[in-house]
Write a protein that holds these residues in place. Sequence first.
Motif, PDB file in Angstrom:
ATOM      1  N   GLY A 182       0.810  -1.209   0.000  1.00 43.70           N
ATOM      2  CA  GLY A 182       0.000   0.000   0.000  1.00 43.70           C
ATOM      3  C   GLY A 182       0.845   1.261   0.000  1.00 43.70           C
ATOM      4  O   GLY A 182       2.049   1.241  -0.260  1.00 43.70           O
ATOM      5  N   VAL A 183       0.206   2.373   0.331  1.00 39.96           N
ATOM      6  CA  VAL A 183       0.862   3.675   0.271  1.00 39.96           C
ATOM      7  C   VAL A 183       2.089   3.735   1.165  1.00 39.96           C
ATOM      8  O   VAL A 183       3.192   4.098   0.730  1.00 39.96           O
ATOM      9  CB  VAL A 183      -0.133   4.792   0.653  1.00 39.96           C
ATOM     10  CG1 VAL A 183       0.594   6.127   0.793  1.00 39.96           C
ATOM     11  CG2 VAL A 183      -1.239   4.906  -0.389  1.00 39.96           C
ATOM     12  N   LEU A 208       0.938  -3.552  -6.848  1.00 41.51           N
ATOM     13  CA  LEU A 208       1.043  -2.537  -5.808  1.00 41.51           C
ATOM     14  C   LEU A 208      -0.118  -1.560  -5.944  1.00 41.51           C
ATOM     15  O   LEU A 208      -0.664  -1.377  -7.031  1.00 41.51           O
ATOM     16  CB  LEU A 208       2.358  -1.770  -5.952  1.00 41.51           C
ATOM     17  CG  LEU A 208       3.663  -2.575  -5.909  1.00 41.51           C
ATOM     18  CD1 LEU A 208       4.835  -1.678  -6.280  1.00 41.51           C
ATOM     19  CD2 LEU A 208       3.871  -3.191  -4.542  1.00 41.51           C
ATOM     20  N   LEU A 209      -0.489  -0.915  -4.848  1.00 39.92           N
ATOM     21  CA  LEU A 209      -1.474   0.182  -4.879  1.00 39.92           C
ATOM     22  C   LEU A 209      -2.662  -0.188  -5.775  1.00 39.92           C
ATOM     23  O   LEU A 209      -2.922   0.437  -6.806  1.00 39.92           O
ATOM     24  CB  LEU A 209      -0.796   1.467  -5.378  1.00 39.92           C
ATOM     25  CG  LEU A 209       0.408   1.926  -4.533  1.00 39.92           C
ATOM     26  CD1 LEU A 209       1.214   2.972  -5.286  1.00 39.92           C
ATOM     27  CD2 LEU A 209      -0.042   2.465  -3.190  1.00 39.92           C
ATOM     28  N   THR A 210      -3.393  -1.193  -5.372  1.00 40.05           N
ATOM     29  CA  THR A 210      -4.395  -1.824  -6.225  1.00 40.05           C
ATOM     30  C   THR A 210      -5.501  -0.889  -6.709  1.00 40.05           C
ATOM     31  O   THR A 210      -6.141  -1.154  -7.716  1.00 40.05           O
ATOM     32  CB  THR A 210      -5.048  -3.003  -5.481  1.00 40.05           C
ATOM     33  OG1 THR A 210      -5.541  -2.539  -4.209  1.00 40.05           O
ATOM     34  CG2 THR A 210      -4.035  -4.097  -5.240  1.00 40.05           C
ATOM     35  N   TYR A 211      -5.741   0.220  -6.004  1.00 44.02           N
ATOM     36  CA  TYR A 211      -6.835   1.113  -6.367  1.00 44.02           C
ATOM     37  C   TYR A 211      -6.433   2.128  -7.437  1.00 44.02           C
ATOM     38  O   TYR A 211      -7.271   2.885  -7.920  1.00 44.02           O
ATOM     39  CB  TYR A 211      -7.347   1.859  -5.126  1.00 44.02           C
ATOM     40  CG  TYR A 211      -6.296   2.687  -4.428  1.00 44.02           C
ATOM     41  CD1 TYR A 211      -6.137   4.022  -4.737  1.00 44.02           C
ATOM     42  CD2 TYR A 211      -5.461   2.109  -3.470  1.00 44.02           C
ATOM     43  CE1 TYR A 211      -5.153   4.773  -4.106  1.00 44.02           C
ATOM     44  CE2 TYR A 211      -4.493   2.860  -2.836  1.00 44.02           C
ATOM     45  CZ  TYR A 211      -4.338   4.186  -3.153  1.00 44.02           C
ATOM     46  OH  TYR A 211      -3.367   4.923  -2.538  1.00 44.02           O
ATOM     47  N   VAL A 217       0.747   2.749 -11.977  1.00 41.50           N
ATOM     48  CA  VAL A 217       1.486   1.886 -11.050  1.00 41.50           C
ATOM     49  C   VAL A 217       2.625   1.181 -11.777  1.00 41.50           C
ATOM     50  O   VAL A 217       3.691   0.941 -11.191  1.00 41.50           O
ATOM     51  CB  VAL A 217       0.546   0.860 -10.393  1.00 41.50           C
ATOM     52  CG1 VAL A 217       1.322  -0.115  -9.522  1.00 41.50           C
ATOM     53  CG2 VAL A 217      -0.514   1.569  -9.550  1.00 41.50           C
ATOM     54  N   GLY A 218       2.413   0.888 -13.057  1.00 43.89           N
ATOM     55  CA  GLY A 218       3.462   0.241 -13.845  1.00 43.89           C
ATOM     56  C   GLY A 218       4.728   1.082 -13.923  1.00 43.89           C
ATOM     57  O   GLY A 218       5.845   0.546 -13.865  1.00 43.89           O
ATOM     58  N   MET A 343      -5.373  13.114  -4.230  1.00 38.50           N
ATOM     59  CA  MET A 343      -4.645  12.117  -3.444  1.00 38.50           C
ATOM     60  C   MET A 343      -3.205  12.079  -3.944  1.00 38.50           C
ATOM     61  O   MET A 343      -2.960  12.269  -5.132  1.00 38.50           O
ATOM     62  CB  MET A 343      -5.265  10.720  -3.621  1.00 38.50           C
ATOM     63  CG  MET A 343      -6.761  10.671  -3.414  1.00 38.50           C
ATOM     64  SD  MET A 343      -7.233  10.920  -1.695  1.00 38.50           S
ATOM     65  CE  MET A 343      -9.027  10.805  -1.823  1.00 38.50           C
ATOM     66  N   ALA A 344      -2.267  11.824  -3.042  1.00 44.45           N
ATOM     67  CA  ALA A 344      -0.864  11.749  -3.435  1.00 44.45           C
ATOM     68  C   ALA A 344      -0.174  10.609  -2.720  1.00 44.45           C
ATOM     69  O   ALA A 344      -0.466  10.315  -1.559  1.00 44.45           O
ATOM     70  CB  ALA A 344      -0.144  13.064  -3.141  1.00 44.45           C
ATOM     71  N   VAL A 345       0.736   9.969  -3.418  1.00 41.37           N
ATOM     72  CA  VAL A 345       1.598   8.935  -2.855  1.00 41.37           C
ATOM     73  C   VAL A 345       3.023   9.424  -3.056  1.00 41.37           C
ATOM     74  O   VAL A 345       3.473   9.594  -4.192  1.00 41.37           O
ATOM     75  CB  VAL A 345       1.389   7.577  -3.556  1.00 41.37           C
ATOM     76  CG1 VAL A 345       2.215   6.494  -2.873  1.00 41.37           C
ATOM     77  CG2 VAL A 345      -0.086   7.189  -3.575  1.00 41.37           C
ATOM     78  N   TYR A 346       3.745   9.665  -1.951  1.00 36.89           N
ATOM     79  CA  TYR A 346       5.057  10.287  -2.043  1.00 36.89           C
ATOM     80  C   TYR A 346       6.158   9.248  -2.208  1.00 36.89           C
ATOM     81  O   TYR A 346       7.078   9.140  -1.413  1.00 36.89           O
ATOM     82  CB  TYR A 346       5.292  11.175  -0.825  1.00 36.89           C
ATOM     83  CG  TYR A 346       4.381  12.374  -0.821  1.00 36.89           C
ATOM     84  CD1 TYR A 346       4.741  13.546  -1.456  1.00 36.89           C
ATOM     85  CD2 TYR A 346       3.131  12.315  -0.215  1.00 36.89           C
ATOM     86  CE1 TYR A 346       3.888  14.640  -1.484  1.00 36.89           C
ATOM     87  CE2 TYR A 346       2.264  13.403  -0.229  1.00 36.89           C
ATOM     88  CZ  TYR A 346       2.656  14.560  -0.864  1.00 36.89           C
ATOM     89  OH  TYR A 346       1.799  15.640  -0.898  1.00 36.89           O
TER      90      TYR A 346
END
Length: 463
Positions: A182-183, A208-211, A217-218, A343-346
């Motif tokens: 996850g994140v 990873l990060l299924t949503y 994600v690739g 939303m952000a994933v750092y």
Amino acid sequence: MDYDILIIGSGPAGQHAAWQAARMGKRAAIIERKPRLGGAGLQTGTIPSKAMREVAYLLSRSGGMRSALAPDSRSRHGLLADAVRRKEGVIAQQESVILKRLLKHGVALIPGEASFVDAHTLQVTDASGNARKISAEVILLAAGSRPRRPSNIPFDKKTVLDSTSILNLRHLPDSLLVVGGGVIACEFVSIFAALGVHISVVDSHKQLLTYLSEDVVGVLADSFLAMGVDFHMEERVAEIVREDHGVLTRLASGKEFRTDAVLFAQGREPNSAGLQVDKAGIALDEGWVTVNAQFQTSVPHIYAVGDLIGRPALASTGMEQGRSAVLHAFGGAEQQAAENLPMAVYTIPEISYVGKTEKEVQQADIPYVVGRANFKDSARGQIIGDAQGLLKLVVDARSGKLLGVHIVGEQASELVHIGQLVMNLNGSVRDLISNVFNYPTLAECYKLAALDCTHQMERRNKA
């Protein structure tokens, strides 16, 4: 009543609730059980992890013109202790800012752990064990969450770590196994892989990060592979055992890994257990506080916001939830919350998005087109050497209305706000095409992706 509003928790949600109440002339107080202000957002989560990421990010930048100044790989060793020290400086400075703002607004600060006596009264017990009762017309719960720590995982804060204890490491392990996809897991994979640690990832999901969108994600997965990360997807951990010189991890499939350390990063738990909410008649769902659209619990004058109510569990949304709850509680002007929340994933590279994914649009049976712009096709992208960066627009094929924006690459968490604003103003790709962007910038990719969309829409209309 002693106060108009009592707020449990001094994290982002609690702070903004207190400021809003003070601006409305209400007697507001924050109860904080920890010795320092700011909650997990400042002390153990958002800010410290992003501060650590900055070190790893700068070390990972070696593309484009930056290759001329690429850091010597030997400098990575011995970095961690200095980075942790500097991180503490950032936290201390931010804590000072928060304290000044609260005092400026006249918000009272009450140290201690709060629990309900009844629906209008809290008992607050300080570090010395002294207890007192405090009452308020409105009570707002912003107690946050903590890392999930299953009893069968032998956490020791040295070799078996959670997302809090890993931020206090003073020496880099040579190898680290990360449990989770996850994140939080992905952010720490980025940090430690960029610092030269060999990372193995174990997760039960296919990706990873299924949503998130698969293509976005690739790009992240390719970046991880380039940093030497090993993936073991659709696998489950059966046992983690501390050894004299590291950690043994056994998977349900029979695979075994010996690494210097393990990070267990599979979810978080609400900080509701000590509140004794049953004495106030508040309903819980597996520990999470249940609320309505106005953030009221099952007891109308008691509100809950932030991580305590579950997803999206973001500092930015928690801030707005706290403010909105106070406005509702005291009859302030109703403020329409933004429909599209970013939303952000750092990670390295960053991921950020707003609106719908392709899958969600398909499920809603909306005809759509997708426009893409690669960072490498922009002058700024070539200068900074971001060869994998991507900006993707999901657009209604009939009206050109922007339905979703998905970005992976440098400054993604900043760039997404352009698309968010267009969406919240009910804008279309034509608005992006007619807008003038600075040159050279990554923001130009909006125009490139929008032109890609209109080209596809024209082809559909001709067909």
